[in-house]
Design a protein around this motif. Structure first.
Motif, PDB file in Angstrom:
ATOM      1  N   ALA A 101     -36.964  47.861  33.981  1.00  0.00           N
ATOM      2  CA  ALA A 101     -35.554  47.954  34.383  1.00  0.00           C
ATOM      3  C   ALA A 101     -34.812  46.656  34.090  1.00  0.00           C
ATOM      4  N   ALA A 102     -35.496  45.520  34.289  1.00  0.00           N
ATOM      5  CA  ALA A 102     -34.822  44.226  34.104  1.00  0.00           C
ATOM      6  C   ALA A 102     -34.776  43.825  32.639  1.00  0.00           C
ATOM      7  N   GLY A 103     -35.738  44.309  31.856  1.00  0.00           N
ATOM      8  CA  GLY A 103     -35.881  43.792  30.501  1.00  0.00           C
ATOM      9  C   GLY A 103     -35.287  44.648  29.398  1.00  0.00           C
ATOM     10  N   SER A 141     -28.127  44.901  25.467  1.00  0.00           N
ATOM     11  CA  SER A 141     -26.787  44.310  25.510  1.00  0.00           C
ATOM     12  C   SER A 141     -26.672  43.161  24.507  1.00  0.00           C
ATOM     13  N   ALA A 142     -27.688  42.275  24.498  1.00  0.00           N
ATOM     14  CA  ALA A 142     -27.641  41.124  23.577  1.00  0.00           C
ATOM     15  C   ALA A 142     -27.666  41.596  22.121  1.00  0.00           C
ATOM     16  N   LEU A 143     -28.489  42.609  21.831  1.00  0.00           N
ATOM     17  CA  LEU A 143     -28.581  43.071  20.433  1.00  0.00           C
ATOM     18  C   LEU A 143     -27.261  43.704  19.986  1.00  0.00           C
ATOM     19  N   ASN A 192     -23.906  36.738  36.867  1.00  0.00           N
ATOM     20  CA  ASN A 192     -25.261  36.470  37.355  1.00  0.00           C
ATOM     21  C   ASN A 192     -25.592  37.417  38.514  1.00  0.00           C
ATOM     22  N   LEU A 193     -26.663  37.154  39.234  1.00  0.00           N
ATOM     23  CA  LEU A 193     -26.963  37.871  40.484  1.00  0.00           C
ATOM     24  C   LEU A 193     -26.668  36.902  41.620  1.00  0.00           C
ATOM     25  N   GLU A 194     -26.352  37.450  42.791  1.00  0.00           N
ATOM     26  CA  GLU A 194     -26.017  36.522  43.881  1.00  0.00           C
ATOM     27  C   GLU A 194     -27.261  35.807  44.391  1.00  0.00           C
TER      28      GLU A 194
END
Ligand code: HEM
Length: 522
Positions: free
Chosen positions: A302-304, A310-312, A371-373
């Motif tokens: 889920a995180a990866g 998105s970056a690609l 970012n995340l909080e």
């Protein structure tokens, strides 16, 4: 007896309002008890729900960046009674999230995350022993030395991407998604996981992550701030979040169970291929460990996956908007690697301009602009301001990457900003979109290799061209990004054309000579 409309309306108004009043009252009480109560909160918009609401509309990071010009780099907001601090300057971010990470490394206990079944995810677990146990697994399998072992899988999947681009170039977004999901699936669960299964799993995860993102952003669902609301039954007017949570829970459960059951069955029947999860399962004898492995693998996926996609996607966008940068990178690649082979990870140190393209990509379109909080676990004083225990602190990565002093004309995609005057790569090599301190992304080494190798491999083999009519004038990247915790470019056109006659042969040979796990075929 059915409730009258008036009663329902009153209940709907009173329950959240009393929750907010209670939260404000608790804040006031803890402030009264605090030995540092004479100190002010950092400056920010007036304490009212309206200001929060305004910020929480689409692309909050842009509103926050604007507000920081008025209120300063350390800005305070009170959102439904929750202390919130937005950091817009790198020095403050490093001081608080890194140097004071003992205090700034927790996450909010958000009841809605549990309702959606997302509380297994290490990224959302508050600081403490449980988080440490989960995080250790990530350090073990994704630290730099461990990450190197996945390079053959990454290389093979990127060669598959090149092949897909050759065959159906117009589907490049789908190909990026397939590339990221099949790569992380192969690393986690082994190479015998079919592309179809990876794609199915990816869409489960994508939907679940999307729902998570929209729910945990500042000011998302009222239940995130007013825990008592989680007891409302699903039929209760205004409790639609219960139905939403139940739907998301179904997705998260499948996302965790399906691939692990598959690998478990494979191990029982002796058909499972070597993988990170199969190694862990072979030495797992108790249910608790099994559950940790399941949580670990689903979190990594889920995180990866979506972050890498998105970056690609942003890479294809940047290259189609800035053709002269593309040409410069291709010139370097041709000079160093030549035209008779595909690039490898070993080429990285010899390609400084491509390195700068990678850094600039991660700056220009940060994957996680807010970012995340990071939640504080103690009261703190910083620059004369009071930051209470329990504050949600956000590093506004968007603002950090738009710092005009450090990155003049920040909307321009300009890799040259990463070179010194004498033409050497400078030391600005921290990718801000991987986060900070003890919570920094543990998958960043893996992700860096994937994104870099994709950039260099695609540029070695293809020309990327924006649609002639629509992409002639580059408009600001802000207008090209969708909203979300993880942002993706809005739809755009990009023509993908092989650079030379031998490209097809090179790609076909690379794909033909390898198994999907990256091993050379016998
Ligand atoms: C381009 C790709 C990626 C980006 C931009 C990215 C970004 C981030 C960010 C911003 C955070 C939060 C950091 C903070 O709180 O300060 C994070 C956390 C995390 N990332 Fe990544 N990530 C990427 C790829 C990956 C990959 C490939 C993996 C797994 C192999 C991964 C696993 C995690 C985990 C487990 C956390 C939670 C860490 C914690 O809370 O302790 N990420 N990532």
């Amino acid at each position: 007896m059915p409730l009258s409309d008036l009663t329902v309306s009153l209940l709907l108004a009173v329950i959240p309002l009393s929750g907010v009043i209670f939260a404000l009252y608790s804040n006031y009480q803890s402030w009264l008890k605090s030995p540092i109560r004479g100190l002010p909160y950092p400056p920010g918009p007036p304490l009212l729900l309206g200001s929060a609401n305004q910020a929480l509309k689409s692309q909050a990071w842009i509103t926050y960046t604007e507000w920081s010009k008025k209120y300063g780099d350390i800005m305070y907001l009170n959102i439904y009674g929750e202390h919130t601090v937005i950091l817009s300057n790198l020095d403050d971010t490093v001081e608080l999230l890194e140097r004071r990470s003992r205090v700034y490394s927790s996450r909010q206990k958000n009841p809605y995350i549990k309702l959606m079944g997302w509380d297994f995810n290490v990224g959302l677990i508050p600081y403490g022993d449980l988080w440490r146990r989960h995080r250790k697994l990530f350090q073990r399998f994704f630290r730099p030395k461990a990450s190197v072992q996945y390079e053959p899988i990454q290389t093979a999947k990127i060669h598959n991407l090149l092949h897909d681009l050759l065959t159906t170039p117009s589907n490049f977004i789908q190909h990026c998604k397939k590339n990221a999901s099949t790569m992380i699936m192969a690393i986690l669960y082994g190479h015998d996981i079919s592309d179809e299964m990876s794609t199915h799993f990816a869409s489960l995860a994508e939907n679940s992550v999307r729902e998570l993102s929209s729910s945990i952003r500042p000011g998302g669902y009222a239940v995130s701030y007013i825990p008592i609301l989680r007891h409302l039954p699903a039929w209760f007017p205004g409790a639609g979040f219960q139905r939403h949570a139940a739907e998301v829970r179904k997705l998260t459960t499948q996302m965790k169970d399906i691939p692990l059951d598959y690998v478990g069955k494979g191990l029982l029947h002796g058909t499972s291929s070597a993988s990170l999860v199969s190694d862990l399962l072979e030495n797992c004898y108790v249910q608790r460990e099994y559950d940790v492995i399941k949580d670990f693998a689903a979190t990594a996926f889920a995180a990866g996956a979506d972050t890498t996609v998105s970056a690609l996607e942003s890479f294809f966008l940047a290259m189609s908007l800035f053709p002269e940068i593309q040409k410069k990178a291709q010139k370097e690649i041709d000079q160093v690697i030549g035209v008779t082979r595909l690039p490898t990870t070993a080429d990285r140190p010899a390609l400084p301009y491509v390195e700068a393209v990678y850094r600039e990509l991660m700056r220009w379109a940060p994957v996680t602009p807010l970012n995340l909080e990071h939640t504080t676990t103690e009261d703190d004083i910083y620059k004369g301001f009071y930051i209470p225990k329990g504050t949600a602190v956000y590093a506004n990565t968007w603002a950090l990457t738009r710092n005009e002093e450090k990155y003049p004309n920040p909307e321009l995609f300009n890799p040259d900003r990463f070179f010194t005057a004498d033409g050497q790569l400078n030391n600005d090599d921290t990718v801000l979109t991987f986060g900070f301190g003890r919570r920094i992304c543990p998958g960043r080494h893996l992700a860096s290799t994937t994104v870099w190798l994709t950039i260099v491999s695609v540029l070695a083999t293809f020309d990327l061209k924006g649609s002639k009519n629509k992409e002639t004038v580059p408009i600001s990247v802000v207008e090209r990004l969708a909203d979300g915790l993880i942002v993706h470019p809005l739809p755009f056109e990009c023509d993908i054309i092989p650079r030379r006659g031998n490209v097809k042969t090179l790609i076909r040979e690379a794909v033909g000579n390898r198994g999907s796990n990256g091993d050379a075929k016998a």
